[in-house]
Scaffold this motif. Structure first.
Motif, short mmCIF file in Angstrom:
data_model
loop_
_atom_site.label_atom_id
_atom_site.label_comp_id
_atom_site.label_asym_id
_atom_site.label_seq_id
_atom_site.Cartn_x
_atom_site.Cartn_y
_atom_site.Cartn_z
N PRO A 140 0.82 -1.22 0.00
CA PRO A 140 0.00 0.00 0.00
C PRO A 140 0.85 1.28 0.00
O PRO A 140 1.99 1.28 0.49
N ASN A 141 0.28 2.34 -0.58
CA ASN A 141 0.84 3.69 -0.47
C ASN A 141 2.17 3.91 -1.20
O ASN A 141 2.96 4.77 -0.80
N VAL A 142 2.43 3.14 -2.25
CA VAL A 142 3.70 3.31 -2.99
C VAL A 142 3.52 4.15 -4.24
O VAL A 142 4.50 4.57 -4.86
N GLY A 143 2.23 4.35 -4.65
CA GLY A 143 1.98 5.15 -5.86
C GLY A 143 1.41 4.34 -7.01
O GLY A 143 1.53 4.75 -8.17
N LYS A 144 0.76 3.21 -6.70
CA LYS A 144 0.17 2.38 -7.78
C LYS A 144 -0.91 3.16 -8.53
O LYS A 144 -0.93 3.18 -9.75
N SER A 145 -1.81 3.79 -7.77
CA SER A 145 -2.92 4.51 -8.41
C SER A 145 -2.41 5.75 -9.14
O SER A 145 -2.95 6.12 -10.19
N THR A 146 -1.35 6.38 -8.60
CA THR A 146 -0.75 7.55 -9.27
C THR A 146 -0.23 7.13 -10.64
O THR A 146 -0.48 7.78 -11.66
N ALA A 158 -4.07 8.99 -2.21
CA ALA A 158 -3.89 9.67 -0.91
C ALA A 158 -2.68 9.10 -0.20
O ALA A 158 -2.24 7.98 -0.49
N PHE A 214 -4.18 1.67 1.85
CA PHE A 214 -5.51 1.15 1.49
C PHE A 214 -6.48 2.21 1.00
O PHE A 214 -7.67 2.16 1.29
N THR A 215 -5.97 3.18 0.24
CA THR A 215 -6.85 4.14 -0.43
C THR A 215 -7.67 3.38 -1.46
O THR A 215 -8.87 3.61 -1.61
N THR A 216 -7.01 2.48 -2.19
CA THR A 216 -7.72 1.67 -3.19
C THR A 216 -8.21 0.39 -2.52
O THR A 216 -7.42 -0.32 -1.89
N ASN A 270 9.28 3.79 -7.96
CA ASN A 270 8.55 5.06 -7.88
C ASN A 270 9.11 5.94 -6.76
O ASN A 270 9.97 5.51 -5.99
N LYS A 271 8.59 7.15 -6.65
CA LYS A 271 9.05 8.16 -5.67
C LYS A 271 10.56 8.39 -5.81
O LYS A 271 11.26 8.61 -4.81
N ASP A 294 11.90 10.87 -7.09
CA ASP A 294 12.22 12.29 -6.85
C ASP A 294 12.69 12.54 -5.43
O ASP A 294 13.43 13.50 -5.18
N1 LIG Z 1 7.16 12.16 -3.93
C1 LIG Z 1 6.40 11.34 -4.63
N2 LIG Z 1 5.19 10.99 -4.15
C2 LIG Z 1 4.42 10.16 -4.91
C3 LIG Z 1 4.86 9.65 -6.16
N3 LIG Z 1 3.88 8.83 -6.65
C4 LIG Z 1 2.89 8.84 -5.74
N4 LIG Z 1 3.21 9.63 -4.69
C5 LIG Z 1 2.38 9.91 -3.49
O1 LIG Z 1 2.27 8.70 -2.73
C6 LIG Z 1 1.01 8.66 -2.05
C7 LIG Z 1 0.31 7.34 -2.36
O2 LIG Z 1 -0.08 7.34 -3.72
P1 LIG Z 1 -1.20 6.33 -4.28
O3 LIG Z 1 -1.13 6.41 -5.78
O4 LIG Z 1 -2.51 6.57 -3.63
O5 LIG Z 1 -0.58 4.94 -3.78
P2 LIG Z 1 -1.20 3.46 -3.89
O6 LIG Z 1 -0.04 2.54 -4.01
O7 LIG Z 1 -2.23 3.39 -4.94
O8 LIG Z 1 -1.85 3.30 -2.44
P3 LIG Z 1 -3.01 2.29 -1.93
O9 LIG Z 1 -4.17 2.39 -2.87
O10 LIG Z 1 -3.32 2.79 -0.58
O11 LIG Z 1 -2.38 0.93 -1.93
C8 LIG Z 1 0.24 9.89 -2.52
O12 LIG Z 1 0.38 10.91 -1.55
C9 LIG Z 1 0.95 10.28 -3.82
O13 LIG Z 1 0.83 11.67 -4.11
C10 LIG Z 1 6.16 10.04 -6.64
O14 LIG Z 1 6.62 9.63 -7.72
N5 LIG Z 1 6.87 10.87 -5.82
#
Ligand SMILES: Nc1nc2c(ncn2[C@@H]2O[C@H](COP(=O)(O)OP(=O)(O)OP(=O)(O)O)[C@@H](O)[C@H]2O)c(=O)[nH]1
Ligand SMILES: [Mg+2]
Length: 234
Positions: free
Chosen positions: A9-15, A28, A32-34, A224-225, A227
């Motif tokens: 969770p929270n690694v940026g999959k949805s982004t 977010a 577990f946003t998704t 990801n992340k 930056d």
């Molecule tokens: N700095 C940085 N933050 C990022 C990047 N990609 C995503 N984020 C941030 O990471 C957080 C989680 O992003 P999501 O896309 O919701 O992550 P997810 O993996 O879908 O999360 P779940 O659905 O909870 O499993 C958000 O605050 C995004 O803005 C990136 O490349 N760099």
């Protein structure tokens, strides 16, 4: 073709999913946003073969622009997986069933090391992303082991007595995964198991599940992340 977007969770999959498909999905900064899978279409660009064949093309299933073909690919963004998901932690592994038909997986990892095993925010660089790669492969193997079902020993014994091929039994069990008999035979061979399937232990079945994963769900790691990642992580 379908591609699954997986990871903790929270690694940026949805982004990543939103960026590639332009489809809406909640993003977010907490785990577990998704919950329900997001689905969208993206396009892989490839040189269109019409120029080599010196013909004019009129594709029905994709666009061709100046010799570049835009091949549609379905992306599926699922809930985050956590270590021990197969024991019911987090959302468990049931949601992975959305990925049965996926031809390959994109594993999004947090290269900045700023999320722990469960996706909670920690100080940048304090979590090793390599750990995430290992655990995810294990959890996917457990998911496939689950699809194989219980009572395998009985089925295997019957197959042996009737002189059947175990790969046929396995292909049937994994219907919907799109794995052929030939590929299944290779997965069995690669797992290096006893020639009598009725003797396969739980550990052997897990090894087989991992071997099936390697063949039926090839995985690409997307760091990801980047930056905010410490340079030594990139
Ligand atoms: N700095 C940085 N933050 C990022 C990047 N990609 C995503 N984020 C941030 O990471 C957080 C989680 O992003 P999501 O896309 O919701 O992550 P997810 O993996 O879908 O999360 P779940 O659905 O909870 O499993 C958000 O605050 C995004 O803005 C990136 O490349 N760099
Ligand atoms: Mg998400």
């Amino acid at each position: 073709m379908e591609l699954g977007v997986v990871g903790k969770p929270n690694v940026g999959k949805s982004t990543f999913f939103c960026a590639t498909t332009l489809a809406p999905a909640s993003i977010a900064n907490y785990p577990f946003t998704t919950i329900e899978a997001n689905k969208g279409i993206t396009y892989v660009r490839a040189k269109c073969p019409h120029e080599d064949f010196k013909t004019k093309c009129n594709p029905r299933n994709s666009r061709c622009e100046n010799g570049t073909r835009f091949i549609p690919v379905e992306m599926i963004d699922v809930a985050g997986l956590v270590p021990d998901a197969h024991k019911g932690k987090g959302r468990g592994i049931k949601f992975l069933d959305d990925l049965r038909r996926a031809s390959a997986l994109i594993h999004v990892i947090d290269a900045s090391g700023s999320t722990d095993n469960n996706g909670n925010i920690v100080q940048i660089g304090t979590h090793d992303p390599i750990e995430d790669i290992k655990f995810l492969e294990v959890e996917i193997a457990y998911w496939l082991r689950d699809i194989l079902g219980r009572g395998f020993e009985k089925v295997a014994k019957r197959c042996e007595t009737e002189g059947g091929k175990i790969e046929n039994v396995l292909v049937e069990r994994f219907t919907g995964l799109g794995i052929s008999e030939k590929e299944m035979a290779l997965a069995v061979k690669n797992a290096g198991l006893d020639s009598r399937p009725s003797r396969w232990t739980e550990e052997d079945l897990l090894r087989l599940a991992d071997s099936i994963r390697r063949i039926s769900k090839p995985m690409l790691i997307a760091a990801n992340k980047a930056d905010i990642a410490p340079p030594e992580n990139l």
